[in-house]
Design an enzyme around this catalytic site. Structure first.
Site, PDB file in Angstrom:
ATOM      1  N   SER A   1      65.536  13.684  13.355  1.00  0.00           N
ATOM      2  CA  SER A   1      65.023  14.730  14.234  1.00  0.00           C
ATOM      3  C   SER A   1      63.521  14.864  14.034  1.00  0.00           C
ATOM      4  CB  SER A   1      65.706  16.061  13.896  1.00  0.00           C
ATOM      5  OG  SER A   1      64.915  17.121  14.399  1.00  0.00           O
TER       6      SER A   1
ATOM      7  N   MET B   1      77.202  21.965  15.098  1.00  0.00           N
ATOM      8  CA  MET B   1      76.047  22.384  14.298  1.00  0.00           C
ATOM      9  C   MET B   1      76.511  22.747  12.895  1.00  0.00           C
ATOM     10  SD  MET B   1      73.361  22.068  16.164  1.00  0.00           S
ATOM     11  CE  MET B   1      72.217  22.793  14.992  1.00  0.00           C
TER      12      MET B   1
ATOM     13  N   MET C   1      68.295  23.551  23.005  1.00  0.00           N
ATOM     14  CA  MET C   1      68.645  24.886  22.493  1.00  0.00           C
ATOM     15  C   MET C   1      67.934  25.886  23.385  1.00  0.00           C
ATOM     16  SD  MET C   1      68.411  23.867  18.503  1.00  0.00           S
ATOM     17  CE  MET C   1      67.526  22.384  18.941  1.00  0.00           C
TER      18      MET C   1
ATOM     19  N   ASP D   1      64.554  18.089  19.551  1.00  0.00           N
ATOM     20  CA  ASP D   1      65.029  19.469  19.633  1.00  0.00           C
ATOM     21  C   ASP D   1      64.166  20.278  20.589  1.00  0.00           C
ATOM     22  OD1 ASP D   1      67.209  19.572  17.647  1.00  0.00           O
ATOM     23  OD2 ASP D   1      65.626  18.962  16.255  1.00  0.00           O
TER      24      ASP D   1
ATOM     25  N   HIS E   1      66.205  12.055  17.748  1.00  0.00           N
ATOM     26  CA  HIS E   1      66.779  13.346  18.145  1.00  0.00           C
ATOM     27  C   HIS E   1      65.619  14.306  18.439  1.00  0.00           C
ATOM     28  CE1 HIS E   1      69.924  16.545  17.904  1.00  0.00           C
ATOM     29  NE2 HIS E   1      68.977  17.283  17.349  1.00  0.00           N
TER      30      HIS E   1
ATOM     31  N   ASP F   1      74.649  18.179  12.926  1.00  0.00           N
ATOM     32  CA  ASP F   1      73.207  18.428  12.922  1.00  0.00           C
ATOM     33  C   ASP F   1      72.912  19.645  12.060  1.00  0.00           C
ATOM     34  OD1 ASP F   1      70.524  18.805  13.526  1.00  0.00           O
ATOM     35  OD2 ASP F   1      70.856  19.261  15.658  1.00  0.00           O
TER      36      ASP F   1
ATOM     37  N   HIS G   1      68.466  17.437  22.386  1.00  0.00           N
ATOM     38  CA  HIS G   1      69.282  18.592  22.004  1.00  0.00           C
ATOM     39  C   HIS G   1      68.623  19.844  22.577  1.00  0.00           C
ATOM     40  CE1 HIS G   1      70.887  21.212  18.407  1.00  0.00           C
ATOM     41  NE2 HIS G   1      71.415  21.557  19.573  1.00  0.00           N
TER      42      HIS G   1
ATOM     43  N   MET H   1      63.535  23.809  22.165  1.00  0.00           N
ATOM     44  CA  MET H   1      63.836  25.234  21.908  1.00  0.00           C
ATOM     45  C   MET H   1      62.955  26.099  22.792  1.00  0.00           C
ATOM     46  SD  MET H   1      64.026  25.276  17.766  1.00  0.00           S
ATOM     47  CE  MET H   1      64.813  23.953  16.829  1.00  0.00           C
TER      48      MET H   1
END
Ligand code: DX5
Ligand code: ZN
Length: 223
Positions: free
Chosen positions: A9, A136, A67, A34, A32, A174, A65, A36
């Site tokens: 990540s 998660m 979020m 993330d 990966h 993760d 991913h 957010m």
């Protein structure tokens, strides 16, 4: 576990030197990313323009991913960028089945994530709509948190359900994945591992990736 994949990540990477940081993980199976939005989680990272730049800087597949709130509205654009997989959170999706189908229609693998306290059982019937299920193993939002062992029984139940479904579905974990915790997650049935701080915090990221891979593949994984 015979086939396992390591997805570092970049949340734990140096964002000012992303191109070099991507080179450090060239032996990984995918990167990966993330995303957010400061609403679904109390942290803000990056979005489409930065991911477009990341794609130009690496030949690794992208595992996005999300979020974020309202993935029903925003997720397809990440698929259109050419991501290998796009993961939305079940807790945020208004119509998870429709969204999973839409992601596939946009040419990406459809993936859904569950936070540690979200029950798997409510979503079992939609497994065939997914190419990957992400469990998660920390509360989403930040890198560097300790692995939550309370998720282990859910990983075991998910493995059974996936095997029973007859579909090909990757089981990703993760959060808090280290050379130690990866053994327990792999023994429980996970076959895809996201690791942020344990890869980027290592002096040699390639060595960290290969140590994770070895420990995930060991048959006698749990000590
Ligand atoms: C957390 C993110 C993770 C994070 C993992 O919300 O989804 O991908 O980068 O970081 P580590 O491996 O440090 O727990
Ligand atoms: Zn993540």
């Amino acid at each position: 576990m015979t086939n396992c994949a390591i997805h570092p990540s970049i949340l734990s990477a140096d964002f000012a030197r992303l191109a070099q940081e991507l080179e450090r993980i060239s032996s990984a199976d995918a990167v990966h990313v993330d995303v957010m939005d400061n609403h679904f989680v109390p942290n803000l990272t990056l979005g489409l323009p930065v991911i477009e730049a990341i794609m130009k800087a690496t030949s690794l597949p992208l595992d996005i991913h999300l979020m974020i709130e309202d993935p029903d509205r925003w997720a397809p654009a990440y698929a259109d960028l050419g991501a290998d997989s796009v993961t939305f959170h079940a807790e945020a999706a208004k119509a998870p089945v429709r969204l999973a189908r839409e992601l596939r229609a946009h040419g990406t693998k459809s993936a859904m994530a569950l936070k540690p306290a979200t029950p798997l059982e409510s979503y079992l019937d939609m497994l065939p709509e997914l190419d990957m299920l992400l469990l998660m193993t920390v509360e989403p939002g930040f890198g560097g948190q300790p692995f939550l062992d309370l998720v282990i029984p859910k990983i075991e139940r998910a493995r059974k359900a996936i095997d029973g479904s007859g579909a090909t579905i990757t089981l990703q974990v993760d959060g808090g994945i280290t050379t130690e915790t990866i053994k327990r997650a792999a023994a429980a049935g996970a076959d895809n591992f996201v690791a942020g701080s344990s890869v980027y915090g290592a002096a040699d990221a390639a060595e960290a990736i290969s140590a994770l891979r070895n420990n995930a593949q060991r048959k006698d994984s749990v000590e």
